[in-house]
Write an enzyme that holds these catalytic residues in place. Structure first.
Site, PDB file in Angstrom:
ATOM      1  N   LYS A   1      -2.607   0.798  -1.943  1.00 14.12           N
ATOM      2  CA  LYS A   1      -2.484   1.835  -0.912  1.00 14.12           C
ATOM      3  C   LYS A   1      -1.758   3.050  -1.489  1.00 14.12           C
ATOM      4  O   LYS A   1      -2.207   4.179  -1.357  1.00 14.12           O
ATOM      5  CB  LYS A   1      -1.717   1.271   0.296  1.00 14.12           C
ATOM      6  CG  LYS A   1      -1.527   2.258   1.402  1.00 14.12           C
ATOM      7  CD  LYS A   1      -0.870   1.630   2.613  1.00 14.12           C
ATOM      8  CE  LYS A   1      -0.515   2.698   3.625  1.00 14.12           C
ATOM      9  NZ  LYS A   1       0.190   2.168   4.785  1.00 14.12           N
TER      10      LYS A   1
ATOM     11  N   GLU B   1       3.131  -3.188 -10.836  1.00 15.00           N
ATOM     12  CA  GLU B   1       2.360  -4.346 -11.308  1.00 15.00           C
ATOM     13  C   GLU B   1       0.863  -4.012 -11.360  1.00 15.00           C
ATOM     14  O   GLU B   1       0.166  -4.291 -12.339  1.00 15.00           O
ATOM     15  CB  GLU B   1       2.567  -5.555 -10.370  1.00 15.00           C
ATOM     16  CG  GLU B   1       3.986  -6.076 -10.300  1.00 15.00           C
ATOM     17  CD  GLU B   1       4.827  -5.369  -9.239  1.00 15.00           C
ATOM     18  OE1 GLU B   1       4.550  -4.189  -8.913  1.00 15.00           O
ATOM     19  OE2 GLU B   1       5.778  -6.004  -8.747  1.00 15.00           O
TER      20      GLU B   1
ATOM     21  N   GLY C   1      -0.329  -2.241   4.641  1.00 21.43           N
ATOM     22  CA  GLY C   1      -0.895  -3.036   3.549  1.00 21.43           C
ATOM     23  C   GLY C   1      -1.335  -4.425   3.987  1.00 21.43           C
ATOM     24  O   GLY C   1      -2.453  -4.875   3.705  1.00 21.43           O
ATOM     25  N   ARG C   2      -0.468  -5.130   4.707  1.00 16.72           N
ATOM     26  CA  ARG C   2      -0.784  -6.520   5.092  1.00 16.72           C
ATOM     27  C   ARG C   2      -1.782  -6.595   6.247  1.00 16.72           C
ATOM     28  O   ARG C   2      -2.204  -7.678   6.617  1.00 16.72           O
ATOM     29  CB  ARG C   2       0.504  -7.284   5.394  1.00 16.72           C
ATOM     30  CG  ARG C   2       1.401  -6.615   6.422  1.00 16.72           C
ATOM     31  CD  ARG C   2       2.812  -7.214   6.444  1.00 16.72           C
ATOM     32  NE  ARG C   2       3.704  -6.463   7.308  1.00 16.72           N
ATOM     33  CZ  ARG C   2       4.395  -5.401   6.934  1.00 16.72           C
ATOM     34  NH1 ARG C   2       4.289  -4.937   5.715  1.00 16.72           N
ATOM     35  NH2 ARG C   2       5.196  -4.782   7.789  1.00 16.72           N
TER      36      ARG C   2
ATOM     37  N   GLU D   1       6.904 -10.342   6.066  1.00 17.14           N
ATOM     38  CA  GLU D   1       7.094  -8.926   5.728  1.00 17.14           C
ATOM     39  C   GLU D   1       7.125  -8.075   7.009  1.00 17.14           C
ATOM     40  O   GLU D   1       7.680  -6.989   7.028  1.00 17.14           O
ATOM     41  CB  GLU D   1       5.987  -8.433   4.779  1.00 17.14           C
ATOM     42  CG  GLU D   1       6.381  -7.180   4.021  1.00 17.14           C
ATOM     43  CD  GLU D   1       5.452  -6.819   2.865  1.00 17.14           C
ATOM     44  OE1 GLU D   1       5.111  -5.651   2.722  1.00 17.14           O
ATOM     45  OE2 GLU D   1       5.060  -7.716   2.099  1.00 17.14           O
TER      46      GLU D   1
ATOM     47  N   HIS E   1       0.690 -35.866   1.875  1.00 17.38           N
ATOM     48  CA  HIS E   1       1.118 -36.707   0.748  1.00 17.38           C
ATOM     49  C   HIS E   1       2.206 -36.020  -0.058  1.00 17.38           C
ATOM     50  O   HIS E   1       2.467 -36.396  -1.199  1.00 17.38           O
ATOM     51  CB  HIS E   1      -0.090 -37.030  -0.144  1.00 17.38           C
ATOM     52  CG  HIS E   1      -1.130 -37.802   0.609  1.00 17.38           C
ATOM     53  ND1 HIS E   1      -1.104 -39.175   0.713  1.00 17.38           N
ATOM     54  CD2 HIS E   1      -2.184 -37.393   1.342  1.00 17.38           C
ATOM     55  CE1 HIS E   1      -2.123 -39.577   1.458  1.00 17.38           C
ATOM     56  NE2 HIS E   1      -2.798 -38.512   1.854  1.00 17.38           N
TER      57      HIS E   1
ATOM     58  N   LYS F   1      12.652  -3.163  -6.262  1.00 13.70           N
ATOM     59  CA  LYS F   1      11.730  -2.312  -7.044  1.00 13.70           C
ATOM     60  C   LYS F   1      12.523  -1.246  -7.782  1.00 13.70           C
ATOM     61  O   LYS F   1      12.297  -0.974  -8.954  1.00 13.70           O
ATOM     62  CB  LYS F   1      10.730  -1.608  -6.123  1.00 13.70           C
ATOM     63  CG  LYS F   1       9.615  -2.470  -5.606  1.00 13.70           C
ATOM     64  CD  LYS F   1       8.605  -1.591  -4.867  1.00 13.70           C
ATOM     65  CE  LYS F   1       7.680  -2.420  -4.012  1.00 13.70           C
ATOM     66  NZ  LYS F   1       6.751  -1.633  -3.219  1.00 13.70           N
TER      67      LYS F   1
HETATM   68  O1  F6P Z   1       6.116  -4.396  -2.200  1.00 16.35           O
HETATM   69  C1  F6P Z   1       5.498  -4.719  -1.004  1.00 16.35           C
HETATM   70  C2  F6P Z   1       4.249  -3.936  -0.792  1.00 16.35           C
HETATM   71  O2  F6P Z   1       4.536  -2.621  -0.531  1.00 16.35           O
HETATM   72  C3  F6P Z   1       3.401  -4.530   0.309  1.00 16.35           C
HETATM   73  O3  F6P Z   1       3.809  -4.139   1.556  1.00 16.35           O
HETATM   74  C4  F6P Z   1       2.052  -4.085  -0.080  1.00 16.35           C
HETATM   75  O4  F6P Z   1       1.066  -4.832   0.554  1.00 16.35           O
HETATM   76  C5  F6P Z   1       2.094  -4.307  -1.566  1.00 16.35           C
HETATM   77  O5  F6P Z   1       3.412  -3.986  -1.933  1.00 16.35           O
HETATM   78  C6  F6P Z   1       1.120  -3.518  -2.372  1.00 16.35           C
HETATM   79  O6  F6P Z   1       1.277  -2.136  -2.190  1.00 16.35           O
HETATM   80  P1  F6P Z   1       0.169  -1.121  -2.664  1.00 16.35           P
HETATM   81  O7  F6P Z   1      -1.086  -1.443  -1.943  1.00 16.35           O
HETATM   82  O8  F6P Z   1       0.686   0.240  -2.332  1.00 16.35           O
HETATM   83  O9  F6P Z   1      -0.025  -1.295  -4.156  1.00 16.35           O
END
Ligand code: F6P
Length: 553
Positions: free
Chosen positions: A206, A212, A267-268, A353, A384, A512
């Site tokens: 987003k 990452e 995002g979620r 979250e 199990h 972060k």
């Molecule tokens: O670090 C959490 C977060 O911001 C989430 O809320 C989000 O879904 C995810 O990282 C990925 O963010 P982006 O889509 O901006 O890479």
């Protein structure tokens, strides 16, 4: 905003709880033959049995009264009206517009967002069609066989979970891969399994600033260029999904290869948007629209059904009952379906979250519990593994059992065993086994009186452990869409009662920020004077280790 603990229904529930905490569900079932039918609800191919909860109709009346006093109906209306209910970020939380399958406009500040929602959907469909029917060719004129999604959190889990869940609908030529971890092992292992000529990378973020994701995306592009040998080939092998056009351009992806979504999509909550591109690539436009239609049906139900017959509201308020009154600190998601194996992880992000917060919308600290810890795994495997604790441990953790009525497979016997186990677990959690029953069973097995007395205490199950059972007609796009929307709205109901904003996530920021500084120190910058001794020591050890020759896997 009214203070939750000062609401009349909150107080009435506490007084009700002083009696309710001693009830046993066995007795509630014995005393009321209509209970299973009364606490049962169906919508959009979902059948919810919520009778195995420590409630009576009076409990529900009080819980729904609390929902009213906490403003749940008004907040539902505000969400559907596109109000900026994400107050800390001054944004609407308008994911319901993404799956609006009616002809009704849905507006934020008077602007109907549906034309742009439809336009992106059409672009996604046109692109997916080309990839699926083999028209979209890689640099060596071959059709795409592998799709690698690079994203994390909400830009990974939703698409991953749905692609796994709907594998029965997947395109036979397209292998779906998901890379989220910046640990290079995941990317390397994925790249080992694909060929540059036939791979499409979907970079999802987003913000398009997530460390990452961007690191993985850069590495993937280098890997690709090394093989393709021509930068112009990137255009047919890399597409982006983002709300940040400039950052996508800076990365080197042609904006024509970008699928947009907007700041009013969290995002979620984004799998319904262009973030769902991997889903559409895998299952096709028609199935993707069915997924939206299932969610839309649940949206309509959430918006219109009276609270007494409103599935998300009921599930949300049952959760409040256990978290705030019984002190249950966690909640288990147990799908009895291998294809739903990522559902617990998906709901974990969605819930924790969204509601893992302690500051109310007006900036004051809560003086009650909020989101539970969500955990779980496929139910049959969990039996199990960790169900022991749920049956006989000291924690109370309500469980959602989820399964599909349709077996999807022609292998004889499997589905019946699965379902028998799920029903049995729900029954065992509810009924338990008394000391007398344990003794009687041991005697029936032929044990002598001494052995019976010794063993019986270990065989006692208190029972009275609450669960919901959710049966889907079948695990198809429509029912899955409804299921996911059900959880989204349940979480919103709970956030509303707790007075928190379910749509921001400030809690992810600090780590972060610190990671950026620590990375500089790992790479040679002087240690920050503010760094604590423990962290300094860890960084020093790691730096020393890094100076030794490394073995590449
Ligand atoms: O670090 C959490 C977060 O911001 C989430 O809320 C989000 O879904 C995810 O990282 C990925 O963010 P982006 O889509 O901006 O890479």
């Amino acid at each position: 905003m009214n203070r939750l603990t000062a609401l009349p229904a909150w107080k009435a529930l506490w007084s009700h709880f002083t009696r309710a905490r001693d009830w046993h569900m066995r007795n509630l079932f014995d005393e009321d033959p209509g209970r299973a039918g009364d606490f049962w609800l169906e919508h959009a191919g979902l059948h919810l049995d919520y009778s195995k909860n420590r409630i009576t109709t009076q409990t529900l009346t009080l819980l729904l009264q609390l929902a009213r006093e906490a403003g749940v109906p008004q907040r539902i209306a505000a969400m559907f009206a596109g109000e900026r209910i994400n107050t800390t970020e001054q944004r609407a939380a308008f994911h319901v517009a993404l799956r609006n399958r009616s002809a009704q406009p849905m507006a934020i500040d008077g602007e109907d967002v549906m034309p742009k929602v439809q336009s992106v959907l059409h672009r996604m469909a046109a692109f997916s069609d080309k990839v699926r029917n083999g028209e979209w060719l890689g640099y060596s004129r071959q059709p795409i066989t592998d799709i690698v999604n690079i994203g994390i959190g909400g830009s990974d889990l939703g698409s991953l979970m749905v692609c796994q869940a709907l594998r029965a609908h997947a395109h036979p030529r397209l292998n779906m891969h998901f890379v989220s971890n910046v640990d290079s092992s995941q990317l390397k292992e994925t790249l080992r399994r694909v060929h540059a000529e036939t791979t499409l990378f979907v970079i999802e973020s987003k913000t398009f600033t997530t460390q990452e994701t961007l690191t993985n995306a850069h590495t993937a592009r280098e890997w690709f260029l090394h093989r393709a040998g021509d930068a112009s080939a990137v255009a047919s092998h890399f597409v982006a999904v983002s709300s940040n056009l400039q950052a996508v351009r800076d990365f080197g992806i042609d904006p024509r290869n970008m699928f947009e979504f907007w700041d009013w999509v969290g995002g979620r909550f984004s799998l319904w948007s262009a973030i769902g591109l991997p889903i559409m690539l895998s299952i096709g436009e028609r199935n993707f629209l069915d997924l939206l239609a299932g969610a839309h049906s649940m949206d309509q139900h959430f918006r219109e059904a009276p609270l007494e017959r409103n599935m998300p509201v009921l599930l949300g308020m049952l959760g409040i009952w256990y978290i705030n009154f019984f002190g249950a600190g966690s909640h288990v998601i147990a799908p009895y379906d291998q294809f739903l194996h990522r559902l617990p992880a998906f709901i974990q992000q969605l819930d924790m979250e969204s509601n893992g917060k302690r500051t109310t919308r007006d900036g004051t600290l809560v003086d009650y519990e909020t989101a539970p810890i969500i955990w779980g795994d496929t139910g049959i495997n969990s039996q199990h593994a960790f169900f022991q604790l749920l049956h006989q441990g000291t924690h109370i953790s309500p469980i959602d059992f989820i399964a599909s009525l349709d077996s999807r497979s022609s292998l004889p016997g499997h589905h019946e065993i699965l379902m028998a186990n799920m029903f049995a677990q729900a029954e065992a959690f509810m009924r338990g086994r008394t000391l007398d029953e344990a003794r009687a069973e041991l005697l029936a097995q032929g044990l002598d009186a001494q052995a019976v007395a010794r063993l019986a205490p270990f065989k006692v199950f208190d029972g009275n452990r609450p669960s919901n059972t959710l049966l889907l007609d079948r695990l198809d796009p429509f029912c899955l869409g409804a299921l996911v929307a059900l959880y989204e709205h349940k979480i919103f109901v709970q956030g509303t009662v707790w007075g928190i904003n379910s749509f921001d996530q400030w809690g992810v920021e600090l780590g972060k920020k610190l990671a950026h500084g620590i990375l500089l120190e790992i790479e040679g910058a002087a240690p920050s004077a503010e760094r604590d001794a423990s962290t300094r020591q860890l960084i020093t050890l790691y730096r020393q280790h890094r100076e030794q020759p490394q073995k590449d896997d």
